[in-house]
Design a protein around this motif. Structure first.
Motif, PDB file in Angstrom:
ATOM      1  N   HIS A  33       0.831  -1.196   0.000  1.00  0.00           N
ATOM      2  CA  HIS A  33       0.000   0.000   0.000  1.00  0.00           C
ATOM      3  C   HIS A  33       0.877   1.262   0.000  1.00  0.00           C
ATOM      4  O   HIS A  33       0.673   2.176  -0.804  1.00  0.00           O
ATOM      5  CB  HIS A  33      -0.925  -0.042   1.226  1.00  0.00           C
ATOM      6  CG  HIS A  33      -1.710   1.200   1.463  1.00  0.00           C
ATOM      7  ND1 HIS A  33      -2.649   1.672   0.587  1.00  0.00           N
ATOM      8  CD2 HIS A  33      -1.711   2.057   2.509  1.00  0.00           C
ATOM      9  CE1 HIS A  33      -3.196   2.776   1.072  1.00  0.00           C
ATOM     10  NE2 HIS A  33      -2.636   3.039   2.244  1.00  0.00           N
ATOM     11  N   ALA A  59      -4.758   1.363  -7.312  1.00  0.00           N
ATOM     12  CA  ALA A  59      -4.245   0.294  -6.445  1.00  0.00           C
ATOM     13  C   ALA A  59      -4.060   0.768  -5.005  1.00  0.00           C
ATOM     14  O   ALA A  59      -4.163  -0.034  -4.074  1.00  0.00           O
ATOM     15  CB  ALA A  59      -2.913  -0.221  -6.993  1.00  0.00           C
ATOM     16  N   VAL A  74      -7.382   0.535  -3.039  1.00  0.00           N
ATOM     17  CA  VAL A  74      -7.770  -0.882  -3.031  1.00  0.00           C
ATOM     18  C   VAL A  74      -6.923  -1.649  -2.020  1.00  0.00           C
ATOM     19  O   VAL A  74      -7.449  -2.391  -1.181  1.00  0.00           O
ATOM     20  CB  VAL A  74      -7.657  -1.492  -4.447  1.00  0.00           C
ATOM     21  CG1 VAL A  74      -7.786  -3.001  -4.411  1.00  0.00           C
ATOM     22  CG2 VAL A  74      -8.710  -0.886  -5.369  1.00  0.00           C
TER      23      VAL A  74
END
Length: 160
Positions: A9, A64, A67
């Motif tokens: 992340h 991304a 998510v």
């Protein structure tokens, strides 16, 4: 698993959101110079087009980040915490600023660079450039706030 997701992340945020933030910030000044230079300055137009392309591609890759962030929050069991919900809302606002204000203004500028200097597209793009630095700043500010919230969140192990 949480450490892996959190690492991915953070890595995605640095690699994908960072280039968008830089390209969005550089675009208005470069676009203004390219529009003033006219059709004779191909390199100025090329740099503006490159910044727009970077913004588009990395914004898409940047999906991304939230998510993986939601996945990380689920694994860590913090999905319902207030600071996380606020950061999700701010992320959505940043995405909205990019999608509905920054990218269309950039596209108008690209269209104007391909049009004649006295055309309506050229005039519209010049007008749109007045708000672009502000919307770029709002986009970057929202991401900065989200980043700070991720670091100094309640229950953080950073000691803050």
């Amino acid at each position: 698993m949480a450490k892996l997701l959190l690492s991915l992340h953070v890595l995605a945020a640095v690699l994908f959101i960072g280039p968008v933030a830089v390209a969005v910030s550089m675009f208005p000044a470069r676009a203004k110079a390219a529009l003033a230079a006219g059709p004779d300055q191909a390199s100025a137009a090329a740099s503006v087009k490159l910044l727009h392309r970077i913004t588009q591609v990395y914004a898409l890759l940047g999906i991304a980040v939230p998510v993986m962030g939601v996945g990380t929050a689920q694994v860590m069991g913090i999905i319902g915490q207030a600071w996380l919900i606020v950061s999700i809302v701010l992320t959505a606002l940043a995405a909205g600023a990019l999608l509905f204000f920054v990218l269309p203004a950039q596209q108008n500028t690209i269209d104007a660079l391909d049009a004649a200097p006295e055309s309506e597209e050229h005039t519209r793009a010049t007008g749109g450039l007045r708000l672009l630095p502000m919307t770029a700043g709002v986009f970057n500010l929202l991401w900065a706030v989200v980043t700070v919230m991720m670091v100094i969140r309640p229950g953080s192990t950073t000691g803050a």
